[in-house]
Design an enzyme around this catalytic site. Structure first.
Site, PDB file in Angstrom:
ATOM      1  N   ASN A 104      75.653  -3.384 -69.019  1.00  0.00           N
ATOM      2  CA  ASN A 104      76.396  -3.992 -67.914  1.00  0.00           C
ATOM      3  C   ASN A 104      77.811  -4.331 -68.392  1.00  0.00           C
ATOM      4  O   ASN A 104      78.087  -4.357 -69.604  1.00  0.00           O
ATOM      5  CB  ASN A 104      75.700  -5.283 -67.478  1.00  0.00           C
ATOM      6  CG  ASN A 104      74.415  -5.025 -66.715  1.00  0.00           C
ATOM      7  OD1 ASN A 104      74.391  -4.229 -65.776  1.00  0.00           O
ATOM      8  ND2 ASN A 104      73.345  -5.698 -67.111  1.00  0.00           N
ATOM      9  N   CYS A 162      73.875  -0.892 -55.507  1.00  0.00           N
ATOM     10  CA  CYS A 162      72.984  -0.983 -56.673  1.00  0.00           C
ATOM     11  C   CYS A 162      71.747  -0.143 -56.356  1.00  0.00           C
ATOM     12  O   CYS A 162      71.013  -0.429 -55.401  1.00  0.00           O
ATOM     13  CB  CYS A 162      72.606  -2.443 -56.935  1.00  0.00           C
ATOM     14  SG  CYS A 162      71.363  -2.592 -58.241  1.00  0.00           S
ATOM     15  N   THR A 174      68.789   0.568 -58.056  1.00  0.00           N
ATOM     16  CA  THR A 174      67.447  -0.028 -58.197  1.00  0.00           C
ATOM     17  C   THR A 174      67.275  -1.162 -57.179  1.00  0.00           C
ATOM     18  O   THR A 174      66.145  -1.460 -56.776  1.00  0.00           O
ATOM     19  CB  THR A 174      67.220  -0.550 -59.630  1.00  0.00           C
ATOM     20  OG1 THR A 174      68.330  -1.381 -59.997  1.00  0.00           O
ATOM     21  CG2 THR A 174      67.071   0.587 -60.630  1.00  0.00           C
ATOM     22  N   CYS A 214      69.361   1.753 -64.683  1.00  0.00           N
ATOM     23  CA  CYS A 214      70.376   1.601 -63.634  1.00  0.00           C
ATOM     24  C   CYS A 214      70.237   2.814 -62.719  1.00  0.00           C
ATOM     25  O   CYS A 214      70.406   3.956 -63.174  1.00  0.00           O
ATOM     26  CB  CYS A 214      71.773   1.546 -64.246  1.00  0.00           C
ATOM     27  SG  CYS A 214      73.060   1.587 -62.994  1.00  0.00           S
ATOM     28  N   ASN A 259      68.228  -9.397 -60.575  1.00  0.00           N
ATOM     29  CA  ASN A 259      69.270  -9.068 -59.596  1.00  0.00           C
ATOM     30  C   ASN A 259      68.789  -9.596 -58.242  1.00  0.00           C
ATOM     31  O   ASN A 259      67.580  -9.712 -58.022  1.00  0.00           O
ATOM     32  CB  ASN A 259      69.458  -7.554 -59.552  1.00  0.00           C
ATOM     33  CG  ASN A 259      69.821  -6.977 -60.907  1.00  0.00           C
ATOM     34  OD1 ASN A 259      70.964  -7.047 -61.325  1.00  0.00           O
ATOM     35  ND2 ASN A 259      68.834  -6.444 -61.628  1.00  0.00           N
TER      36      ASN A 259
END
Ligand SMILES: N[C@@H](CCC[C@H](N)C(=O)O)C(=O)O
EC number: 5.1.1.7
Length: 255
Positions: free
Chosen positions: A64, A201, A203, A73, A174
């Site tokens: 990240n 994002c 996932t 990712c 997240n």
């Protein structure tokens, strides 16, 4: 060093390949810095597999922008697949090893050096908790390669970032809100390791889609729209979640 910058629906990455496998969390922080570096949500490094016997094409390291390493990712996996194919490191249908497991990806024939449509098949989703209560809202926790919290909301325009920060700390995950828009889904994600909302994002979209599907709110093949407004195509079968969307090589440069 020569690096490429990619955007996968607004989730952006610095990518390079090397023979050397080593810790790169300081480099990730430096390269991803928005003012003093290239600027990105994450760093992807393609490294060779351990032996010829491994059934995948290569391995990756993913960091990240704050330098933390993440197991997986989703958007990065699509950008990485395009990079690997464009640089002749793997065929258009490939697989590579992440900390979360082996990812299968396919770069569509219509793609060129600047980008194209890429499909990625994620590791099997695992639902961890189905009834987390926070500020009167119901959250689901699941792992689609990395941990995610998902709340099915009725107003996608309002994403309470302070609340997302609290939840991210409390659950080390997240944080996503998802809105059922007709047959499809709108998703916004606060990303761990970027410590802010990102434009997309992978996932997180997959986690939101899987919960909406399990709750009977959407079918097994839908369109998902992240904050960037792009369209991604998500599907689920008995084995895994697949998602497809455009990736763009923004530039390749010596840094
Ligand atoms: N943007 C990614 C997820 C990257 C990892 C995440 N920030 C974490 O630390 O869990 C995606 O597209 O899936």
């Amino acid at each position: 060093m020569i690096v490429s910058k990619y955007s996968a629906n607004g989730n952006d990455f610095v990518i390079f390949h090397t023979f050397v496998k080593k810790d790169r969390h300081f480099l990730a922080k430096k390269l991803c810095h928005r003012q003093e570096g290239v600027g990105a949500d994450g760093l992807i490094v393609l490294v060779p597999k351990d032996s010829k016997e491994c059934e995948y094409d290569f391995e990756w390291q993913f960091y990240n922008s704050d330098g933390s390493e993440a197991e997986m990712c989703g958007n990065g996996s699509r950008a990485c697949a395009h990079y690997a194919f464009a640089n002749e490191l793997a065929p258009s249908k490939m697989s590579f090893l992440t900390v979360a497991g082996v990812i299968n990806a396919e770069v569509e024939a219509s793609s060129d050096a600047k980008g194209g449509m890429v499909l990625s098949e994620l590791t099997p989703p695992q639902i961890l908790e189905t009834n987390i209560e926070h500020n009167g809202k119901r959250w689901f926790k699941l792992n689609t390669g990395v941990p995610h919290l998902v709340h099915i909301c009725d107003n996608i325009e309002f994403f309470d970032i302070a609340e997302a920060r609290e939840l991210r700390q409390k659950h080390n995950a997240n944080v996503n809100i998802a809105f059922v828009d007709g047959k499809n889904l709108r998703v916004r994600t606060y990303e761990r390791g970027v410590e802010d909302e990102t434009l997309a994002c992978g996932t997180g979209m997959a986690a939101s889609f899987y919960i909406a599907y399990k709750e009977g709110l959407v079918s097994n093949n839908i369109e998902v729209y992240p904050k960037s407004g792009d369209t991604l195509y998500l599907g689920v079968n008995e084995r895994s979640i697949t998602f497809k969307g455009e990736v763009k090589r923004v530039f390749t440069a010596e840094v």
